[in-house]
Design an enzyme around this catalytic site. Structure first.
Site, PDB file in Angstrom:
ATOM      1  N   ASN A 162      -6.244  12.321  -2.915  1.00 39.52           N
ATOM      2  CA  ASN A 162      -7.103  12.912  -3.447  1.00 39.52           C
ATOM      3  C   ASN A 162      -7.766  11.818  -4.653  1.00 39.52           C
ATOM      4  O   ASN A 162      -7.340  10.720  -4.571  1.00 39.52           O
ATOM      5  CB  ASN A 162      -6.241  14.136  -4.145  1.00 39.52           C
ATOM      6  N   HIS A 192      -6.292   5.665  -9.381  1.00 39.60           N
ATOM      7  CA  HIS A 192      -4.962   5.206  -9.771  1.00 39.60           C
ATOM      8  C   HIS A 192      -4.722   3.621  -8.911  1.00 39.60           C
ATOM      9  O   HIS A 192      -4.380   2.717  -9.436  1.00 39.60           O
ATOM     10  CB  HIS A 192      -3.802   5.853  -9.749  1.00 39.60           C
ATOM     11  N   SER A 200       2.477   2.154  15.246  1.00 39.06           N
ATOM     12  CA  SER A 200       3.735   1.973  15.509  1.00 39.06           C
ATOM     13  C   SER A 200       4.124   0.781  16.432  1.00 39.06           C
ATOM     14  O   SER A 200       3.708   0.645  17.369  1.00 39.06           O
ATOM     15  CB  SER A 200       4.380   3.251  16.036  1.00 39.06           C
ATOM     16  N   GLN A 201       4.876  -0.143  15.848  1.00 37.85           N
ATOM     17  CA  GLN A 201       5.187  -1.282  16.557  1.00 37.85           C
ATOM     18  C   GLN A 201       6.267  -0.997  17.526  1.00 37.85           C
ATOM     19  O   GLN A 201       6.546  -1.841  18.520  1.00 37.85           O
ATOM     20  CB  GLN A 201       5.781  -2.434  15.680  1.00 37.85           C
ATOM     21  N   LEU A 229       0.792  -1.158   0.106  1.00 40.32           N
ATOM     22  CA  LEU A 229       0.002  -0.085   0.152  1.00 40.32           C
ATOM     23  C   LEU A 229       0.815   1.300  -0.030  1.00 40.32           C
ATOM     24  O   LEU A 229       0.591   2.277  -0.512  1.00 40.32           O
ATOM     25  CB  LEU A 229      -1.141  -0.057   1.119  1.00 40.32           C
ATOM     26  N   HIS A 239       2.241   3.548  -2.890  1.00 39.27           N
ATOM     27  CA  HIS A 239       1.578   4.551  -3.719  1.00 39.27           C
ATOM     28  C   HIS A 239       1.834   5.896  -3.000  1.00 39.27           C
ATOM     29  O   HIS A 239       1.413   6.230  -1.820  1.00 39.27           O
ATOM     30  CB  HIS A 239      -0.019   4.272  -3.640  1.00 39.27           C
ATOM     31  N   ARG A 272      -4.725  -1.926  -7.909  1.00 38.60           N
ATOM     32  CA  ARG A 272      -4.747  -2.940  -7.124  1.00 38.60           C
ATOM     33  C   ARG A 272      -6.223  -3.574  -7.147  1.00 38.60           C
ATOM     34  O   ARG A 272      -6.391  -4.861  -6.439  1.00 38.60           O
ATOM     35  CB  ARG A 272      -4.893  -2.121  -5.618  1.00 38.60           C
ATOM     36  N   ARG A 303      10.224  -6.860  17.554  1.00 35.12           N
ATOM     37  CA  ARG A 303       9.393  -6.950  16.526  1.00 35.12           C
ATOM     38  C   ARG A 303      10.025  -7.819  15.457  1.00 35.12           C
ATOM     39  O   ARG A 303       9.051  -7.974  14.733  1.00 35.12           O
ATOM     40  CB  ARG A 303       8.962  -5.519  16.198  1.00 35.12           C
TER      41      ARG A 303
END
EC number: 2.1.1.148
Length: 250
Positions: free
Chosen positions: A188, A194, A105-106, A93, A96, A199, A172
């Site tokens: 946007n 796109h 946050s890990q 993801l 993009h 995807r 982690r």
């Protein structure tokens, strides 16, 4: 045993449009769709709507997309809060680059009770699911043990927040890619089109394809004139795809 996290896409923000006083123009839409039309008409000062085919907001935006005047789609935006998505999928993801992201946050959030996302290829096979969940449980047990030992190792660090962060950022490393994460994504209209084109394709990984389809269903409710050219269909394997003959920027 690890809990399974279902995908959830929640709309949390969308563009509001405020028509400027003194401009002799009105529209039959609002929000981002109105802004998109306004931006397009501003380029040519075509406030009087001289062309009957583009007199409505839907007609105007359809024409904009058809001729490829995509820049006016960049003014309006939509934000989603996405949960039940794997770390593996968010690695795709975040490629993009026109989106903005804020992700769990890990380093600050402990993951010993984290949920997981079952890879689509496992879902219909109980034996594979059992092997998968056993591996996940083992990695979480290792994570918990490492976290305990690392916190003891850094016990001399007087700053408690820093001490926990140092332990978590090291531990982690053993967490699986299937670990559930949560992320805010803003983009946007052009960026979302796109993303859907790329995807929601049958060539995309199934998990991120499901995300794209879920986002599309929300986007169509927000701005139907911008996104309703995408058609969702079902493949022979039962998974869904979305396509549009106007998605020329894929």
């Amino acid at each position: 045993m690890a809990e399974i996290a279902p995908l959830r896409v929640q709309l949390i923000a969308k563009t509001e449009f405020m028509a400027p006083p003194g401009v002799p123009w009105e529209t039959d839409a609002d929000g981002g769709e109105a802004l998109t039309e306004f931006a397009g008409r501003a380029c040519y000062q075509s406030w009087s709507k001289p062309n009957p085919k583009t007199a409505t907001n839907a007609g105007y935006i359809s024409h904009i997309i058809d001729v490829g005047h995509f820049s006016v789609l960049e003014h309006a935006s939509v934000s989603f809060y996405i949960s039940g998505i794997s770390r593996s999928a968010t690695h795709e993801l975040i490629r993009h680059r026109h989106f903005s992201y804020s992700q769990l946050s890990q380093r600050y959030v402990p993951e010993h009770d984290s949920e997981v996302v079952v890879p689509p290829g496992f879902e219909d096979d109980p034996e594979l699911v059992e092997i998968f969940t056993s591996a996940v449980d083992a990695s979480r047990a290792t994570y918990t043990e490492l976290l305990k030992r690392l916190e003891a190792k850094f016990a001399d660090q007087p700053n408690a927040v820093l001490r926990r962060k140092q332990a978590r950022q090291a531990a982690r490393a053993v967490l699986p890619n299937a670990t559930e994460t949560r992320i805010v994504v803003t983009g946007n209209y052009r960026a979302w089109r796109h993303f859907i084109a790329m995807r929601a394709s049958e060539h995309a990984d199934v998990e991120i394809r499901r995300l794209a389809i879920a986002c599309l269903r929300e986007l169509v409710t927000v701005a139907p004139a911008v996104f309703s050219d995408f058609v969702i269909s079902t493949l022979a394997d039962g998974s869904e795809v979305a396509t549009s003959p106007l998605a020329t920027e894929a």
